[in-house]
Write a protein that holds these residues in place. Structure first.
Motif, PDB file in Angstrom:
ATOM      1  N   LYS A 127       3.276  11.685  -4.020  1.00 12.01           N
ATOM      2  CA  LYS A 127       3.550  10.258  -4.220  1.00 12.01           C
ATOM      3  C   LYS A 127       4.504   9.737  -3.144  1.00 12.01           C
ATOM      4  O   LYS A 127       4.316   8.650  -2.596  1.00 12.01           O
ATOM      5  CB  LYS A 127       4.179  10.042  -5.612  1.00 12.01           C
ATOM      6  CG  LYS A 127       3.233  10.241  -6.775  1.00 12.01           C
ATOM      7  CD  LYS A 127       3.984  10.018  -8.084  1.00 12.01           C
ATOM      8  CE  LYS A 127       3.101  10.267  -9.295  1.00 12.01           C
ATOM      9  NZ  LYS A 127       3.853  10.107 -10.564  1.00 12.01           N
ATOM     10  N   ASP A 172       2.715   9.346   0.222  1.00 14.90           N
ATOM     11  CA  ASP A 172       1.863   8.154   0.252  1.00 14.90           C
ATOM     12  C   ASP A 172       2.709   6.888   0.400  1.00 14.90           C
ATOM     13  O   ASP A 172       2.366   5.969   1.149  1.00 14.90           O
ATOM     14  CB  ASP A 172       1.027   8.105  -1.032  1.00 14.90           C
ATOM     15  CG  ASP A 172      -0.137   7.124  -0.926  1.00 14.90           C
ATOM     16  OD1 ASP A 172      -0.666   6.962   0.196  1.00 14.90           O
ATOM     17  OD2 ASP A 172      -0.513   6.534  -1.951  1.00 14.90           O
ATOM     18  N   THR A 173       3.841   6.844  -0.317  1.00 12.69           N
ATOM     19  CA  THR A 173       4.743   5.682  -0.239  1.00 12.69           C
ATOM     20  C   THR A 173       5.307   5.522   1.171  1.00 12.69           C
ATOM     21  O   THR A 173       5.342   4.412   1.723  1.00 12.69           O
ATOM     22  CB  THR A 173       5.907   5.847  -1.240  1.00 12.69           C
ATOM     23  OG1 THR A 173       5.376   5.953  -2.567  1.00 12.69           O
ATOM     24  CG2 THR A 173       6.858   4.657  -1.174  1.00 12.69           C
ATOM     25  N   LYS A 181       2.593   4.308   3.658  1.00 13.35           N
ATOM     26  CA  LYS A 181       2.294   2.884   3.504  1.00 13.35           C
ATOM     27  C   LYS A 181       3.435   2.017   4.039  1.00 13.35           C
ATOM     28  O   LYS A 181       3.202   0.968   4.648  1.00 13.35           O
ATOM     29  CB  LYS A 181       2.024   2.564   2.034  1.00 13.35           C
ATOM     30  CG  LYS A 181       0.707   3.137   1.515  1.00 13.35           C
ATOM     31  CD  LYS A 181       0.553   2.910   0.019  1.00 13.35           C
ATOM     32  CE  LYS A 181      -0.770   3.492  -0.491  1.00 13.35           C
ATOM     33  NZ  LYS A 181      -0.903   3.369  -1.956  1.00 13.35           N
ATOM     34  N   ALA A 182       4.670   2.474   3.832  1.00  9.96           N
ATOM     35  CA  ALA A 182       5.821   1.686   4.289  1.00  9.96           C
ATOM     36  C   ALA A 182       5.907   1.651   5.809  1.00  9.96           C
ATOM     37  O   ALA A 182       6.245   0.619   6.398  1.00  9.96           O
ATOM     38  CB  ALA A 182       7.104   2.276   3.708  1.00  9.96           C
ATOM     39  N   LYS A 223      -1.365  -1.322   4.551  1.00  8.94           N
ATOM     40  CA  LYS A 223      -1.979  -0.194   3.861  1.00  8.94           C
ATOM     41  C   LYS A 223      -3.116   0.383   4.703  1.00  8.94           C
ATOM     42  O   LYS A 223      -3.985  -0.345   5.171  1.00  8.94           O
ATOM     43  CB  LYS A 223      -2.519  -0.650   2.494  1.00  8.94           C
ATOM     44  CG  LYS A 223      -3.072   0.497   1.667  1.00  8.94           C
ATOM     45  CD  LYS A 223      -3.511   0.017   0.295  1.00  8.94           C
ATOM     46  CE  LYS A 223      -4.094   1.163  -0.524  1.00  8.94           C
ATOM     47  NZ  LYS A 223      -4.542   0.733  -1.848  1.00  8.94           N
TER      48      LYS A 223
END
Length: 618
Positions: free
Chosen positions: A147, A150-151, A154-155, A371
């Protein structure tokens, strides 16, 4: 304490005047008057577990998955390639752990506490045998890391390489580095610079240059379009894939890079070409320039995310790491083929001048902070040629076979029988004419005969295949069997299921961990377990039935697609023996009879299926 801070301040200040710093300032035309140094005091994480993760799969370039490597203790052993890590491949969307490889770790590096006269705080300690084979991270922490990956991706708007550490169950993100694209001109510059190295200082400068080079997602070895004849090959052993691609070359053995001198580096630089495969113990900065000259790399230690993996992907050459035995098994001048996608190492008779055409897939990460579009990129592999044994195995085309129809969820496998839709075929058995619901094939060590027989069965039927892999004697044996099968083009799929055969007490006590190593199910062999539990016993011990039931309680939570049991032929009775009832209530849905049952009828099979369903329904 304050004394340690004083020592640290002095060391940091002095580092500003090292030869490397001086050369850097001189190269860039910077005066000492123009710069200053900062000193940061902060708490250091006492890493119980640490590692590296990619926000994509560095071997397959699949951006739907996260690749995580983990070791006990501090993580510099991972980047240096001193230890073979646990490897977890996890889906970003579902957080499903797709593949899990647990590797034993004999020692770890930790931070030594207490005041010292110098800054030598690192200490190497031995891990107890009880913990060496344990999983480094709980599944919940693996998903938490996924998680976070992925965060962060994306950031920051593009794929990342992330360093992390875990202390007392808390995850700390230490560093994130964006993925860029190495251009052909950059690669050419690195190659030419490596050739021009003439001193130890040049090696240091080259390392700095490589550090500034963006990590590339695309790392396929070059291919030619001219058709060629490839040599016959023999699989020697396997390791962990670190950089994909296929290369043929002559082994160049460098057992210990620490023993190299500047003179020996000069000699190697003149000797090595793209037709050489470097074989060494572990990563060393001394070897770094040679990676951009050689055709491939094999090491005893290291993971896909170690410096060896990063550099070989930069150099666009295949690499296989974590073999443990390469330097002791291989000799210089041996002719080899290595497949960096499967981790397989082969012996060959000659080196072809060219390689067959293979499409190179290139993934270009987005530069915008948005994204990412997830797109699975497939890397085409060259399937090794395997000699197929066909003697005494009659082949009947699928179209001429009789299809056995069956709707029961209970699977009763009989050896070479036409009275069940599920058949058990040991090595060398005749391939029967009917097309079954499923065929079970036992594989012990994935040797040539077993793989050839399995391929023969697979090509001659549309049935589902259940390949049972022996758990004896360790986790490494199961992983080795999987890698060997993959290297010969035999992998898990919707049609082909890999099943762990549990036949030892070690296997029974570690069933949960074995089932986590990327398999579809487990098969408990009660005949072998009875002998292992109480040698000389003629029947299954009461305590063993109890232990089996307890094991099933934890196994059935793992959502396996298959849970079965091998029973002696005397258990082929209706009604079923009472000691079997708890097993079926705990999730057993399949019975395998590996002994021949000439008097078994189709009605008997159906009666057993019906009784199992009644037991499960209560």
């Amino acid at each position: 304490g304050s004394k340690e801070i004083e020592v640290a301040i002095k060391d940091i200040f002095l580092s500003f005047f090292t030869e490397r710093s001086y050369e850097y300032l001189k190269r860039n035309g910077i005066s000492y008057n123009e710069v200053s140094t900062a000193i940061v005091v902060q708490k250091m994480v006492q890493a119980e577990v640490s590692g590296i993760m990619y926000t994509y799969d560095p071997i397959t370039t699949d951006q739907n998955n996260v690749s995580i490597e983990a070791v006990f203790g501090l993580g510099d052993v991972l980047t240096d390639g001193n230890i073979n890590p646990d490897i977890y491949t996890v889906s970003k969307q579902t957080l499903e752990i797709i593949e899990k490889k647990i590797v034993p770790q004999e020692w770890m590096k930790v931070r030594k506490m207490g005041e010292t006269e110098s800054l030598e705080h690192l200490q190497k300690i031995t891990i107890s045998q009880m913990w060496q084979y344990s999983q480094k991270l709980d599944d919940s922490l693996v998903r938490e890391l996924t998680k976070l990956a992925d965060t962060i991706e994306k950031a920051l708007g593009e794929p990342q390489v992330i360093e992390w550490a875990m202390e007392r169950g808390s995850i700390y993100i230490l560093q994130a580095k964006s993925i860029g694209l190495t251009t052909d001109s950059t690669l050419k510059t690195l190659h030419e610079t490596a050739r021009k190295i003439t001193s130890m200082k040049d090696i240091d400068t080259f390392a700095t240059m490589v550090d500034k080079t963006p990590i590339t997602i695309s790392h396929q070895a070059p291919r030619t379009e001219t058709p060629v004849v490839l040599p016959p090959e023999t699989l020697l052993f396997t390791g962990n894939p670190a950089s994909s691609g296929v290369v043929y070359g002559e082994a160049l053995l460098i057992p210990s890079a620490s023993a190299l001198t500047q003179e020996s580096i000069e000699t190697l630089k003149l000797q090595i070409t793209k037709k050489h495969i470097l074989v060494t113990d572990e990563f060393s900065a001394m070897l770094e320039p040679l990676f951009f000259i050689a055709g491939g790399v094999i090491t005893n230690f290291g993971g896909a995310n170690s410096d060896v993996g990063l550099l070989t992907r930069e150099a666009k050459i295949p690499a296989i790491v974590g073999t443990r035995i390469a330097t002791s098994y291989l000799q210089s001048r041996a002719l080899l083929k290595i497949d960096g996608a499967s981790g397989a190492i082969y012996r060959v008779d000659f080196i072809p001048e060219k390689l067959p055409e293979q499409e190179e897939k290139l993934v270009t990460p987005s530069k915008k902070k948005k994204k990412l579009k997830k797109k699975k990129v497939r890397v085409t592999e060259i399937e090794p040629k395997v000699e197929v044994i066909t003697e005494d195995i009659p082949f009947v085309p699928v179209k001429d076979r009789k299809k056995i129809r069956h709707d029961s969820p209970i699977k009763i496998f009989l050896q070479e029988s036409e009275n069940s839709p599920y058949v058990y075929l040991p090595l060398g058995a005749q391939v029967l004419e009917n097309d079954y619901e499923a065929v079970m094939i036992p594989i012990t060590d994935a040797n040539k005969s077993e793989v050839s027989f399995s391929k023969k069965v697979k090509s001659g039927t549309d049935s589902a295949l259940y390949v049972t892999l022996s758990d004896n004697p360790s986790f490494d044996a199961l992983l080795q069997a999987k890698r060997t099968l993959a290297a010969q083009g035999f992998r898990r799929s919707k049609r082909t299921k890999f099943i762990v055969a549990i036949g030892t007490m070690y296997g029974l006590l570690n069933t949960k961990n074995l089932a986590d190593l990327g398999v579809d199910g487990v098969l408990f062999d009660m005949t072998q377990l009875t002998t292992a539990y109480r040698p000389g016993a003629k029947s299954v011990d009461t305590e063993l039935w109890k232990l089996m039931t307890e094991t099933l309680t934890s196994v059935k939570k793992q959502k396996l697609s298959y849970i079965g049991v091998v029973l002696p032929k005397e258990y082929f009775t209706v009604p079923l023996r009472k000691e079997l009832h708890p097993l079926f209530k705990q999730g057993i849905t399949s019975i395998v009879f590996t002994e021949h049952l000439p008097h078994a009828l189709e009605k008997d099979v159906q009666d057993i299926e019906n009784e199992v369903m009644k037991i499960q329904l209560g």
